[in-house]
Design an enzyme around this catalytic site. Structure first.
Site, PDB file in Angstrom:
ATOM      1  N   GLY A 210     -26.012  -8.274  21.140  1.00 36.14           N
ATOM      2  CA  GLY A 210     -27.278  -8.959  20.915  1.00 36.14           C
ATOM      3  C   GLY A 210     -28.379  -8.305  21.709  1.00 36.14           C
ATOM      4  O   GLY A 210     -28.344  -7.111  21.990  1.00 36.14           O
ATOM      5  N   GLY A 212     -31.301  -8.773  25.117  1.00 35.59           N
ATOM      6  CA  GLY A 212     -31.479  -9.401  26.417  1.00 35.59           C
ATOM      7  C   GLY A 212     -30.988  -8.508  27.526  1.00 35.59           C
ATOM      8  O   GLY A 212     -30.466  -7.407  27.300  1.00 35.59           O
ATOM      9  N   GLY A 213     -31.159  -8.989  28.759  1.00 32.97           N
ATOM     10  CA  GLY A 213     -30.809  -8.186  29.921  1.00 32.97           C
ATOM     11  C   GLY A 213     -29.350  -7.797  29.972  1.00 32.97           C
ATOM     12  O   GLY A 213     -29.013  -6.643  30.292  1.00 32.97           O
ATOM     13  N   ILE A 214     -28.446  -8.744  29.664  1.00 30.40           N
ATOM     14  CA  ILE A 214     -27.012  -8.442  29.737  1.00 30.40           C
ATOM     15  C   ILE A 214     -26.583  -7.462  28.648  1.00 30.40           C
ATOM     16  O   ILE A 214     -25.966  -6.429  28.953  1.00 30.40           O
ATOM     17  CB  ILE A 214     -26.176  -9.736  29.709  1.00 30.40           C
ATOM     18  CG1 ILE A 214     -26.404 -10.552  30.986  1.00 30.40           C
ATOM     19  CG2 ILE A 214     -24.681  -9.410  29.561  1.00 30.40           C
ATOM     20  CD1 ILE A 214     -25.725 -11.914  30.987  1.00 30.40           C
ATOM     21  N   GLU A 233     -24.422  -8.471  13.449  1.00 31.07           N
ATOM     22  CA  GLU A 233     -25.442  -9.187  12.684  1.00 31.07           C
ATOM     23  C   GLU A 233     -26.808  -8.569  12.931  1.00 31.07           C
ATOM     24  O   GLU A 233     -27.619  -8.414  12.034  1.00 31.07           O
ATOM     25  CB  GLU A 233     -25.451 -10.669  13.035  1.00 31.07           C
ATOM     26  CG  GLU A 233     -25.818 -10.977  14.466  1.00 31.07           C
ATOM     27  CD  GLU A 233     -25.667 -12.452  14.798  1.00 31.07           C
ATOM     28  OE1 GLU A 233     -26.665 -13.061  15.183  1.00 31.07           O
ATOM     29  OE2 GLU A 233     -24.552 -12.979  14.680  1.00 31.07           O
ATOM     30  N   GLY A 331     -24.826 -16.263  15.031  1.00 32.28           N
ATOM     31  CA  GLY A 331     -23.498 -15.812  14.614  1.00 32.28           C
ATOM     32  C   GLY A 331     -22.482 -15.808  15.735  1.00 32.28           C
ATOM     33  O   GLY A 331     -21.477 -15.107  15.645  1.00 32.28           O
TER      34      GLY A 331
END
Length: 434
Positions: A210, A212-214, A233, A331
């Protein structure tokens, strides 16, 4: 009739909207920007028009409280504009697994109008839905009226996204830039978690990431891997960086060898430039990409998602803070379950061990644990305890696959922040988890 005979102005497009209509627009950057940013201009003549969207990128005037009698919004996934507008009382969330979002919505209601972004027709008359086919084609096929905003700034993509102009009722010409999202800079905690996760990914694995920072930190540590594939996705900017480094090539994939498979793309301009006219990227329908059965056919699948709060049973509240809707399930369950169905597959849920929140009594911010004995009252369980595999914080990795309550409780306490472990353990004894 040529495609230019179908071109109308944005004012004419808006004139097609009637009171009580159900209007669906595209996901993320596929949202019809002209339509949504001018929708408020018809507020005086319509009531109870419902807009269905997902991860909207526009912050249209119609979301303001003064228009709430004219417009409602049903969202599959909240982004900042919907979080803010949710206080108006006319915004509602649609619980969904992303691969079934379109199908289940159509089971309930048929759209009067679909409006979204697309590329201009090519010499054969075909347009591309460009940056998303999560549910878009399903809605186009079901809608009474189809309006596409054609825009040469949008990348031409391949997969299930081709649509001939004769299948569309009206076209509106636009020249706005494709909406982008900023690249989040990974912090110290992100990098620690990212390194843990990267060590769980092997050469030849197929990944879902996905934003984001992580996730960005994970991508940074994947630079030294080989022959990774993508079945995701969301296609992200960081994945393109890994392609350019030769890390992602899809040579070891089971399905669609050599291809980057996605349902939508959202990121920076470099991402959109990369997918433009690029046959190595195939944008398939969300009902296919995110189907756990399909994901499970991809060997060595690794799903990486984030969450807000995890309890000692392993339940993940990933879309709400208590009872307040924050984002959406998206998802997460699709990919987590699909990855565990995969041969040698793994599902990873990541989060910081703590967060700083405002104390309602003192008004001061205080640090709290995000690994908790029980979830906050009203918290939405996005991923059930039966479907959690690995949980990762900056303090380590907890493998929950096949564990009982006592075992998973101890493992999750071990990756909680050290200053909260004693109190969590005390509460776990009271709850008879251990």
């Amino acid at each position: 009739m040529g495609y230019r005979d179908k071109i109308i102005s944005i004012e004419q497009a808006l004139s097609l909207v009637k009171s009580n209509d159900m209007v669906v627009t595209g996901l993320g950057a596929a949202e019809a920007q002209l339509f949504m940013n001018n929708l408020h201009t018809i507020a005086g003549r319509v009531t109870n028009v419902t807009i269905t969207n997902c991860l909207p990128t526009s912050n249209g005037e119609f979301l303001k409280p003064e228009y709430k009698n004219s417009f409602n919004v049903d969202g599959w996934f909240f982004s900042p504009p919907l979080r803010k507008a949710h206080l108006n009382g006319n915004i509602s969330y649609i619980p969904n697994h992303l691969h079934l979002a379109g199908y289940k919505r159509l089971f309930y209601v048929k759209p009067n109008i679909y409006v979204g972004a697309a590329t201009p027709p090519d010499k054969h008359g075909f347009m591309s839905l460009s940056v998303s086919n999560t549910y878009e084609r399903q809605m186009i096929d079901a809608a009474d009226i189809v309006i596409l905003e054609i825009n040469s700034n949008y990348p031409r993509t391949f997969g299930d996204v081709e649509i001939h102009y004769t299948e569309v009722d009206y076209l509106v010409e636009g020249d706005y830039l494709v909406p982008t999202i900023p690249d989040v800079v990974s912090g110290e905690k992100d990098m620690v978690i990212g390194k843990y996760i990267s060590n769980m990914i092997n050469d030849g694995d197929c990944i879902q990431l996905g934003i984001g920072g992580i996730p960005n930190a994970v991508a940074n540590y994947l630079k030294y891997k080989k022959d990774l594939g993508v079945h995701t996705e969301m296609l992200t900017s960081k994945m393109v960086d890994l392609v350019n480094l030769g890390v992602i090539n899809g040579r070891k994939k089971t399905l669609h060898k050599g291809k980057l498979v996605c349902a939508f793309a959202l990121g920076n301009k470099a991402l959109y430039d990369f997918i433009d006219n690029n046959p190595s990227v195939i944008m398939m329908a969300g009902k296919y990409v995110n189907d756990p059965y399909v994901i499970g056919q991809e060997d060595n699948m690794v799903s990486i998602n984030t969450t807000i709060e995890v309890d000692l049973a392993g339940q993940c509240a990933s879309e709400s803070i208590g009872h307040v809707q924050f984002s959406g399930a998206g998802g997460q369950a699709d990919t987590a379950i699909g990855a565990q169905n995969s041969k040698n597959g793994r599902s990873i849920i990541a989060l910081y061990s703590t967060a700083f929140v405002k104390n309602p009594q003192t008004g001061e911010k205080e640090e709290i644990s995000k690994i908790v004995p029980t979830l906050k009252p009203g918290a939405i369980v996005s991923l059930s305890r039966m479907d959690v595999d690995y949980v990762v914080t900056e303090y380590g990795i907890a493998s929950l696959r096949g564990t009982n309550m006592k075992e998973r409780t101890k493992r999750l306490i071990n990756i909680a922040h050290p200053k909260f472990r004693e109190e969590i353990t005390r509460q776990a004894h009271e709850l008879m988890f251990i």
